[in-house]
Design a protein around this motif. Structure first.
Motif, PDB file in Angstrom:
ATOM      1  N   GLU A   1      33.051  10.658  51.184  1.00 30.20           N
ATOM      2  CA  GLU A   1      34.838  10.896  52.095  1.00 30.20           C
ATOM      3  C   GLU A   1      35.566  11.694  51.393  1.00 30.20           C
ATOM      4  O   GLU A   1      37.082  11.959  51.182  1.00 30.20           O
ATOM      5  CB  GLU A   1      35.377   9.029  52.029  1.00 30.20           C
ATOM      6  CG  GLU A   1      34.446   8.285  52.593  1.00 30.20           C
ATOM      7  CD  GLU A   1      35.278   6.890  52.342  1.00 30.20           C
ATOM      8  OE1 GLU A   1      36.015   6.431  52.019  1.00 30.20           O
ATOM      9  OE2 GLU A   1      34.773   5.986  53.126  1.00 30.20           O
ATOM     10  N   MET A   2      34.496  12.606  50.899  1.00 28.90           N
ATOM     11  CA  MET A   2      35.244  13.431  49.823  1.00 28.90           C
ATOM     12  C   MET A   2      35.906  14.707  50.883  1.00 28.90           C
ATOM     13  O   MET A   2      35.196  14.256  51.776  1.00 28.90           O
ATOM     14  CB  MET A   2      34.226  14.589  48.803  1.00 28.90           C
ATOM     15  CG  MET A   2      35.062  15.434  48.527  1.00 28.90           C
ATOM     16  SD  MET A   2      33.424  16.428  47.435  1.00 28.90           S
ATOM     17  CE  MET A   2      32.627  17.192  48.926  1.00 28.90           C
ATOM     18  N   PRO A   3      37.546  14.670  50.915  1.00 29.63           N
ATOM     19  CA  PRO A   3      38.275  15.348  51.582  1.00 29.63           C
ATOM     20  C   PRO A   3      37.555  16.611  52.165  1.00 29.63           C
ATOM     21  O   PRO A   3      36.616  17.793  50.751  1.00 29.63           O
ATOM     22  CB  PRO A   3      39.654  15.510  50.805  1.00 29.63           C
ATOM     23  CG  PRO A   3      39.604  14.141  49.744  1.00 29.63           C
ATOM     24  CD  PRO A   3      38.009  14.542  49.219  1.00 29.63           C
ATOM     25  N   GLY A   4      37.662  16.977  53.194  1.00 35.13           N
ATOM     26  CA  GLY A   4      37.245  18.437  53.829  1.00 35.13           C
ATOM     27  C   GLY A   4      38.568  18.840  54.067  1.00 35.13           C
ATOM     28  O   GLY A   4      39.224  18.619  54.491  1.00 35.13           O
ATOM     29  N   LYS A   5      37.705  19.872  55.464  1.00 35.90           N
ATOM     30  CA  LYS A   5      39.201  21.121  55.585  1.00 35.90           C
ATOM     31  C   LYS A   5      39.048  20.022  56.838  1.00 35.90           C
ATOM     32  O   LYS A   5      38.581  19.869  57.942  1.00 35.90           O
ATOM     33  CB  LYS A   5      38.420  22.390  56.408  1.00 35.90           C
ATOM     34  CG  LYS A   5      38.891  23.095  57.253  1.00 35.90           C
ATOM     35  CD  LYS A   5      38.454  24.837  57.715  1.00 35.90           C
ATOM     36  CE  LYS A   5      39.212  25.392  58.238  1.00 35.90           C
ATOM     37  NZ  LYS A   5      38.468  26.556  58.918  1.00 35.90           N
ATOM     38  N   LYS A   6      40.669  20.543  57.841  1.00 34.47           N
ATOM     39  CA  LYS A   6      41.483  19.684  57.999  1.00 34.47           C
ATOM     40  C   LYS A   6      41.608  20.468  59.691  1.00 34.47           C
ATOM     41  O   LYS A   6      42.106  21.612  58.304  1.00 34.47           O
ATOM     42  CB  LYS A   6      42.032  18.458  58.616  1.00 34.47           C
ATOM     43  CG  LYS A   6      41.134  17.566  57.574  1.00 34.47           C
ATOM     44  CD  LYS A   6      42.105  15.907  57.616  1.00 34.47           C
ATOM     45  CE  LYS A   6      41.750  15.097  56.848  1.00 34.47           C
ATOM     46  NZ  LYS A   6      42.623  13.735  56.195  1.00 34.47           N
ATOM     47  N   ASN A   7      41.510  20.373  60.595  1.00 41.62           N
ATOM     48  CA  ASN A   7      41.890  21.824  61.587  1.00 41.62           C
ATOM     49  C   ASN A   7      43.137  20.309  62.854  1.00 41.62           C
ATOM     50  O   ASN A   7      43.662  18.952  62.681  1.00 41.62           O
ATOM     51  CB  ASN A   7      41.415  21.722  62.726  1.00 41.62           C
ATOM     52  CG  ASN A   7      40.390  22.984  62.065  1.00 41.62           C
ATOM     53  OD1 ASN A   7      40.797  23.184  61.637  1.00 41.62           O
ATOM     54  ND2 ASN A   7      39.161  22.308  62.456  1.00 41.62           N
ATOM     55  N   SER A   8      44.470  21.600  62.768  1.00 38.13           N
ATOM     56  CA  SER A   8      45.736  20.575  64.376  1.00 38.13           C
ATOM     57  C   SER A   8      45.534  20.044  64.995  1.00 38.13           C
ATOM     58  O   SER A   8      45.837  18.906  65.245  1.00 38.13           O
ATOM     59  CB  SER A   8      46.674  20.935  63.434  1.00 38.13           C
ATOM     60  OG  SER A   8      46.582  22.644  64.437  1.00 38.13           O
ATOM     61  N   GLU A   9      43.686  20.527  65.369  1.00 38.60           N
ATOM     62  CA  GLU A   9      43.931  20.547  66.900  1.00 38.60           C
ATOM     63  C   GLU A   9      42.318  19.839  67.217  1.00 38.60           C
ATOM     64  O   GLU A   9      41.479  20.448  65.800  1.00 38.60           O
ATOM     65  CB  GLU A   9      43.700  21.529  67.989  1.00 38.60           C
ATOM     66  CG  GLU A   9      42.792  22.846  67.038  1.00 38.60           C
ATOM     67  CD  GLU A   9      43.143  23.692  68.332  1.00 38.60           C
ATOM     68  OE1 GLU A   9      42.817  24.732  67.657  1.00 38.60           O
ATOM     69  OE2 GLU A   9      44.543  23.467  68.828  1.00 38.60           O
ATOM     70  N   ARG A  10      41.252  19.265  67.859  1.00 39.34           N
ATOM     71  CA  ARG A  10      40.074  19.002  67.346  1.00 39.34           C
ATOM     72  C   ARG A  10      39.410  19.797  67.654  1.00 39.34           C
ATOM     73  O   ARG A  10      39.454  20.390  68.757  1.00 39.34           O
ATOM     74  CB  ARG A  10      40.080  17.607  68.545  1.00 39.34           C
ATOM     75  CG  ARG A  10      38.331  16.855  67.996  1.00 39.34           C
ATOM     76  CD  ARG A  10      38.056  16.966  67.027  1.00 39.34           C
ATOM     77  NE  ARG A  10      36.525  16.234  66.310  1.00 39.34           N
ATOM     78  CZ  ARG A  10      35.521  16.796  65.756  1.00 39.34           C
ATOM     79  NH1 ARG A  10      36.240  17.756  65.070  1.00 39.34           N
ATOM     80  NH2 ARG A  10      34.825  16.265  65.613  1.00 39.34           N
TER      81      ARG A  10
END
Length: 317
Positions: free
Chosen positions: A242-251
């Protein structure tokens, strides 16, 4: 250079042996395939954004996060893995790691060509045949080494993969499954359903011997096995997964090099599903309540993906 032609191994060994070699500072080539299916995230992937955890739990599909790049992959015994570990001070290793893919992937390209696929490198890290992806590959610095990992597809389950990934809705999942089927290919698709691990391993060994004429066959020793088990324990923890990863505003889901399927929200009751190839709109579909924008969707096909232009067309500031 050591050669570990391991054949069938447990799902976690198919990832942990090359990690162990890297942390121990050993160089070598590993060939293997997993005895059971699992999902493997790239180092920078975000678990909650990428994975349909409920489906994986229901199907008893384990999760693993590797220390190399690339995206989420579904791995099973219909794939053959080839993995290369090199010390970072090896003079054959370029400073820009992507420059080494052409050499690293040559044995797999040759193996595909042997069975009739016109395979070639799709820079930086895919192998494609007639424009369809047949091998996804990745690399990363691990410990005192750099690892390159890749696979050859005997066959692939697009339905399972589309269910593993977290998607906005069932229609998006259908588009995803169709896009993968249209843009990926396997040995089975080319009439090679009888090809097995032994056939491919022999060709891969031959190919890597052309690059490393000092390949020496080895079996995992106590130190390597112990280190691999330690890594399995570490990488099975919830903290690591569950280490935080890169997130995008859109899928946005990568299907192949320069090919993405994305969803763009259009208010609370509509969304836009877009297939982008080389940054241009190849396919577009509106999900939800229709309006006058439907008649203008076709005008964006073939255009560069442009958020400002899209906002103008749908009347957003």
């Amino acid at each position: 250079m050591d050669l570990y032609d391991l054949g069938e191994v447990s799902w976690w060994e198919s990832q942990c042996f090359y990690h162990a070699m890297a942390y121990l500072g050993r160089e070598g080539v590993i060939l293997c395939y997993p005895s059971s299916p699992y999902v493997c995230l790239g180092l920078h992937d975000d678990l909650d954004q990428e994975i349909n955890r409920e489906y994986c739990e229901r199907q008893s599909i384990p999760l693993f996060r590797r220390e190399t790049g690339g995206g989420v992959v579904y791995l099973d015994n219909r794939q053959v893995f080839f993995q290369l570990v090199m010390r970072r001070d090896n003079p054959c290793l370029p400073l820009r790691r992507t420059r080494y893919y052409e050499q690293f992937l040559q044995p797999a390209i040759s193996a595909y060509r042997y069975f009739g696929l016109p395979a070639k490198l799709k820079p930086p890290a895919d192998i494609a045949a007639e424009g369809r992806k047949c091998s996804g590959n990745a690399s990363g610095d691990i410990g005192m080494c750099t690892a390159y990992v890749g696979n050859i597809l005997l066959d692939f389950d697009y339905t399972v993969m589309s269910n593993i990934l977290k998607v906005p809705n069932s229609q998006f999942r259908e588009y995803l499954c169709q896009a993968m089927q249209s843009n990926m290919t396997t040995l089975k698709d080319w009439g090679n359903s009888s090809v097995g691990y032994a056939d491919l391993a022999a060709l891969l060994v031959e190919g890597f011997k052309r690059q490393w004429d000092d390949l020496e066959a080895k079996t995992p020793d106590h130190e390597l096995i112990t280190k691999a088990r330690e890594i399995h324990i570490k990488m099975s923890t919830q903290e690591w997964l569950e280490m935080p990863g890169k997130k995008n505003s859109e899928r946005r889901i990568k299907i192949a090099e320069d090919l993405f399927l994305l969803e763009r929200k259009m208010g609370s009751d509509r969304s836009l599903v877009v297939l982008l190839r080389n940054g241009k709109v190849e396919r577009m579909q509106i999900l939800g309540k229709p309006d006058s924008f439907f008649s203008r969707v076709d005008s964006l096909i073939g255009c560069e993906w442009n958020e400002e232009l899209l906002n103008e067309m749908i009347g957003e500031p």
